[in-house]
Design an enzyme around this catalytic site. Structure first.
Site, PDB file in Angstrom:
ATOM      1  N   CYS A  44      -4.610  12.952  13.374  1.00 43.69           N
ATOM      2  CA  CYS A  44      -5.131  11.632  13.073  1.00 43.69           C
ATOM      3  C   CYS A  44      -4.939  10.744  14.291  1.00 43.69           C
ATOM      4  CB  CYS A  44      -4.490  11.046  11.831  1.00 43.69           C
ATOM      5  SG  CYS A  44      -2.963  10.207  12.112  1.00 43.69           S
ATOM      6  N   ARG A  54      -8.713  -0.528   4.643  1.00 45.35           N
ATOM      7  CA  ARG A  54      -7.825   0.497   4.082  1.00 45.35           C
ATOM      8  C   ARG A  54      -6.473  -0.111   3.697  1.00 45.35           C
ATOM      9  NH1 ARG A  54      -6.814   5.460   7.577  1.00 45.35           N
ATOM     10  NH2 ARG A  54      -5.614   5.834   5.702  1.00 45.35           N
ATOM     11  N   ARG A 108       1.173  14.333  13.667  1.00 47.81           N
ATOM     12  CA  ARG A 108       1.608  14.169  12.274  1.00 47.81           C
ATOM     13  C   ARG A 108       1.603  15.466  11.455  1.00 47.81           C
ATOM     14  NH1 ARG A 108      -0.826   8.848   9.691  1.00 47.81           N
ATOM     15  NH2 ARG A 108       1.072   8.951   8.477  1.00 47.81           N
ATOM     16  N   LYS A 158       0.838  -1.213   0.000  1.00 46.20           N
ATOM     17  CA  LYS A 158       0.000   0.000   0.000  1.00 46.20           C
ATOM     18  C   LYS A 158       0.865   1.252   0.000  1.00 46.20           C
ATOM     19  CE  LYS A 158      -1.697   1.606   4.068  1.00 46.20           C
ATOM     20  NZ  LYS A 158      -1.449   3.014   4.406  1.00 46.20           N
ATOM     21  N   ASN A 159       1.876   1.280   0.865  1.00 44.54           N
ATOM     22  CA  ASN A 159       2.641   2.516   1.044  1.00 44.54           C
ATOM     23  C   ASN A 159       3.637   2.795  -0.079  1.00 44.54           C
ATOM     24  OD1 ASN A 159       1.156   3.043   3.267  1.00 44.54           O
ATOM     25  ND2 ASN A 159       2.753   2.534   4.760  1.00 44.54           N
ATOM     26  N   ASP A 190       4.953   0.499  11.944  1.00 48.29           N
ATOM     27  CA  ASP A 190       3.735  -0.107  11.395  1.00 48.29           C
ATOM     28  C   ASP A 190       3.568  -1.574  11.801  1.00 48.29           C
ATOM     29  OD1 ASP A 190       3.063   2.277  10.240  1.00 48.29           O
ATOM     30  OD2 ASP A 190       3.680   1.736   8.209  1.00 48.29           O
TER      31      ASP A 190
HETATM   32  C1  EPZ Z   1       4.550   6.987   6.411  1.00 47.73           C
HETATM   33  O1  EPZ Z   1       3.811   8.048   7.010  1.00 47.73           O
HETATM   34  C2  EPZ Z   1       3.594   5.822   6.280  1.00 47.73           C
HETATM   35  N1  EPZ Z   1       2.470   6.174   5.424  1.00 47.73           N
HETATM   36  C3  EPZ Z   1       3.101   5.390   7.661  1.00 47.73           C
HETATM   37  O2  EPZ Z   1       2.295   4.251   7.527  1.00 47.73           O
HETATM   38  C4  EPZ Z   1       4.306   5.028   8.519  1.00 47.73           C
HETATM   39  O3  EPZ Z   1       3.876   4.726   9.831  1.00 47.73           O
HETATM   40  C5  EPZ Z   1       5.310   6.198   8.559  1.00 47.73           C
HETATM   41  O4  EPZ Z   1       5.653   6.588   7.211  1.00 47.73           O
HETATM   42  C6  EPZ Z   1       6.592   5.860   9.300  1.00 47.73           C
HETATM   43  O5  EPZ Z   1       7.202   4.743   8.721  1.00 47.73           O
HETATM   44  C7  EPZ Z   1       2.535   5.964   4.115  1.00 47.73           C
HETATM   45  O6  EPZ Z   1       3.552   5.540   3.579  1.00 47.73           O
HETATM   46  C8  EPZ Z   1       1.322   6.269   3.314  1.00 47.73           C
HETATM   47  P1  EPZ Z   1       6.774  10.215   8.470  1.00 47.73           P
HETATM   48  P2  EPZ Z   1       4.409   9.525   7.020  1.00 47.73           P
HETATM   49  O7  EPZ Z   1       6.722  11.494   7.738  1.00 47.73           O
HETATM   50  O8  EPZ Z   1       5.179   9.735   5.794  1.00 47.73           O
HETATM   51  C9  EPZ Z   1       7.244  13.505  11.902  1.00 47.73           C
HETATM   52  C10 EPZ Z   1       0.315   2.951   7.837  1.00 47.73           C
HETATM   53  O9  EPZ Z   1      -0.233   2.419   8.847  1.00 47.73           O
HETATM   54  N2  EPZ Z   1       7.021  14.529  10.884  1.00 47.73           N
HETATM   55  O10 EPZ Z   1       7.898   9.279   8.171  1.00 47.73           O
HETATM   56  O11 EPZ Z   1       3.281  10.430   7.324  1.00 47.73           O
HETATM   57  C11 EPZ Z   1       5.991  12.666  12.167  1.00 47.73           C
HETATM   58  O12 EPZ Z   1       5.103  13.316  13.042  1.00 47.73           O
HETATM   59  C12 EPZ Z   1       0.885   4.344   7.904  1.00 47.73           C
HETATM   60  O13 EPZ Z   1       0.397   2.396   6.734  1.00 47.73           O
HETATM   61  C13 EPZ Z   1       7.187  15.862  11.201  1.00 47.73           C
HETATM   62  O14 EPZ Z   1       7.497  16.209  12.353  1.00 47.73           O
HETATM   63  O15 EPZ Z   1       5.377   9.444   8.284  1.00 47.73           O
HETATM   64  C14 EPZ Z   1       6.597  11.419  12.744  1.00 47.73           C
HETATM   65  O16 EPZ Z   1       6.895  11.615  14.091  1.00 47.73           O
HETATM   66  C15 EPZ Z   1       0.565   5.044   9.171  1.00 47.73           C
HETATM   67  N3  EPZ Z   1       6.986  16.802  10.236  1.00 47.73           N
HETATM   68  C16 EPZ Z   1       7.921  11.281  11.985  1.00 47.73           C
HETATM   69  O17 EPZ Z   1       8.186  12.571  11.438  1.00 47.73           O
HETATM   70  C17 EPZ Z   1       6.635  16.473   8.966  1.00 47.73           C
HETATM   71  O18 EPZ Z   1       6.478  17.385   8.144  1.00 47.73           O
HETATM   72  C18 EPZ Z   1       7.888  10.280  10.840  1.00 47.73           C
HETATM   73  O19 EPZ Z   1       6.748  10.507  10.021  1.00 47.73           O
HETATM   74  C19 EPZ Z   1       6.498  15.120   8.632  1.00 47.73           C
HETATM   75  C20 EPZ Z   1       6.693  14.155   9.617  1.00 47.73           C
END
Ligand code: EPZ
Length: 429
Positions: free
Chosen positions: A126, A408, A131, A22-23, A316
């Site tokens: 969320c 989802r 996030r 999915k991701n 995840d």
């Molecule tokens: C991706 O989310 C995945 N989603 C998530 O999977 C996964 O848990 C996550 O990466 C971490 O591996 C998809 O690929 C669609 P991040 P993403 O940006 O990109 C902080 C699932 O269940 N952050 O790597 O949104 C954030 O708050 C989902 O399939 C900022 O501070 O995650 C977090 O603490 C859920 N500012 C950390 O970085 C930003 O602008 C990592 O988040 C962006 C992120």
């Protein structure tokens, strides 16, 4: 609303085909915005999130044809999508669409790169934490976009196109890296992305972009270098196997005992999780066909795990591992470092009889002899499936409510598990 009924206590035996990730599928579909030509994606899982993204892209004027199965196709292989963004009619991604799926915010980078403008709703909070999207915005700002925030929307403009820059992420972000990578492909000059995410899904998207004509080096490392090109073309790409689905069914097999072949799974995509499963007492072996997981007789041993960006143990799979540890012989500790609020499953696991104590970002799980079925409800995708894993080993009946979370991200979950002997069925309505 559909529910899933599970009667626990059956060992899993058999084979489970692993779907496309999915991701990776979601950002790959979004990458279609970068070209006028057709992008063909194979092995796309049929999931609610994919269908939702089809709607969102449709709103921008993208044309998507979903091809049926071809004679001779491998059984259970996902769909083939022909995606054409020949004419982008709208560069706005409205709140009602973005709020339903966070990843839809990722249209931001490609839209600005190709069209010189985008107006995308801020996604909001969320179930797994706050996030923010500040780092995605920072990346585009570095590439020369002018950013304004107005009425809950991020508006970016780069009338003369983006220009290459150095982007240093203060923390590893998957969405930030996707955004920077996609946008940089069409920027003038060289972009260097430092502290880039190394997740396999980033590599998969990067490899597809290369097939489309992008010049990228360093994929899979924390320093990605992109030489911008003036246009990208079409390509054909097959989505890599879902490592989170693989890890989920591996935990399910370790939970119930038995012997399961995860067909098409690739061990290098989730080595950290497989190592933890071995510590927990499962037998893990890789074959030409995929990964085999068995647990015969031996109990489940407790583990100490901290979630980390790839190649560490993935957030995840945190909820699924916690479900497994509820039945360990001893006390486990699981620390969540990626999302601050990703423990919504704890209360629900407790309804099945689990003993879990939360202290800040660490959960202490005291293994119990038996879990007992109960009605449960979940708040996000991975939390829901952790309840399914616990239910597979619980005595009696568990009813999992709010199944739309599972839909989802897990393709044909009941079918895959019942094919291995689990007593699991969907109750519609
Ligand atoms: C991706 O989310 C995945 N989603 C998530 O999977 C996964 O848990 C996550 O990466 C971490 O591996 C998809 O690929 C669609 P991040 P993403 O940006 O990109 C902080 C699932 O269940 N952050 O790597 O949104 C954030 O708050 C989902 O399939 C900022 O501070 O995650 C977090 O603490 C859920 N500012 C950390 O970085 C930003 O602008 C990592 O988040 C962006 C992120």
């Amino acid at each position: 609303m559909d529910r899933i009924r599970i009667v626990g206590g059956h060992k899993l035996h058999g084979a489970i085909p692993i779907s496309g990730a999915k991701n990776a599928a979601l950002p790959l579909m979004i990458a279609s915005l970068l070209t006028e030509d057709t992008l063909t994606l194979e092995n796309v899982p049929r999931l609610a999130d994919v269908i939702q993204l089809q709607r969102i892209l449709g709103n921008h004027g993208v044309d998507i044809t979903v091809q049926g199965k071809q004679p001779g196709d491998v059984a259970n292989r996902g769909a083939t999508l022909h995606i054409s963004a020949a004419r982008i009619v709208d560069t706005t991604a409205p709140y009602d669409l973005v709020s339903r799926m966070r990843a839809s915010f990722w249209v931001f980078g490609p839209l600005v790169a190709r069209m010189g403008e985008a107006k995308v709703s801020m996604p909001g909070g969320c179930a797994i934490g706050t996030r923010p999207v500040d780092l995605l915005i920072m990346a585009l700002e570095r590439l020369g976009a002018e950013i304004e925030i107005e009425g809950g929307y991020v508006i970016a403009r780069a009338r003369k196109g983006l220009r290459g820059a150095e982007i240093v992420f203060p923390k590893v972000t998957v969405g930030g890296t996707h955004t920077a990578l996609m946008a940089a492909t069409l920027a003038r000059g060289t972009t260097v992305i430092e502290n880039a995410a190394r997740e396999p899904e980033i590599v998969d998207v990067g490899e597809c972009l290369v097939k489309m004509g992008a010049k990228i080096s360093g994929l899979g490392t924390s320093r990605i270098v992109v030489e911008g090109v003036s246009r990208l073309g079409g390509a054909r790409h097959s989505v890599l196997p879902d490592r989170i689905e693989t890890g989920t069914y591996a935990m399910a097999a370790a939970m119930t005992g038995g012997d399961v072949l995860l067909e098409g799974a690739r061990p290098e995509l989730l080595q950290a999780a497989l190592d933890v499963l071995v510590q927990a007492g499962a037998e893990v072996s890789s074959t030409n066909e995929g990964i085999r997981i068995a647990r015969n007789g031996a109990g489940i041993a407790p583990v100490e795990v901290t979630t980390q960006p790839f190649p560490g143990f993935p957030t995840d799979l945190q909820a699924q591992l916690m479900a497994l540890m509820t039945r360990a012989k001893g006390t486990s500790h699981i620390t969540e470092t990626i999302f601050e609020n990703r423990f919504m499953h704890v209360q629900e696991l407790a309804r099945l009889g689990a003993h879990i104590h939360l202290d800040g970002e660490t959960a202490t799980i005291e293994g119990v002899e038996r879990l007992k079925g109960a009605p449960v409800m979940a708040t996000d995708l991975r939390a829901s499936v952790s309840l399914v894993i616990a239910a597979l080993a619980a005595e009696g009946e568990t009813m999992v409510n709010r199944v739309y979370h599972l839909d989802r991200g897990f393709e044909r979950l009941e079918e895959k598990l019942s094919g291995c002997g689990a007593e699991i069925s969907r109750i519609s309505g």
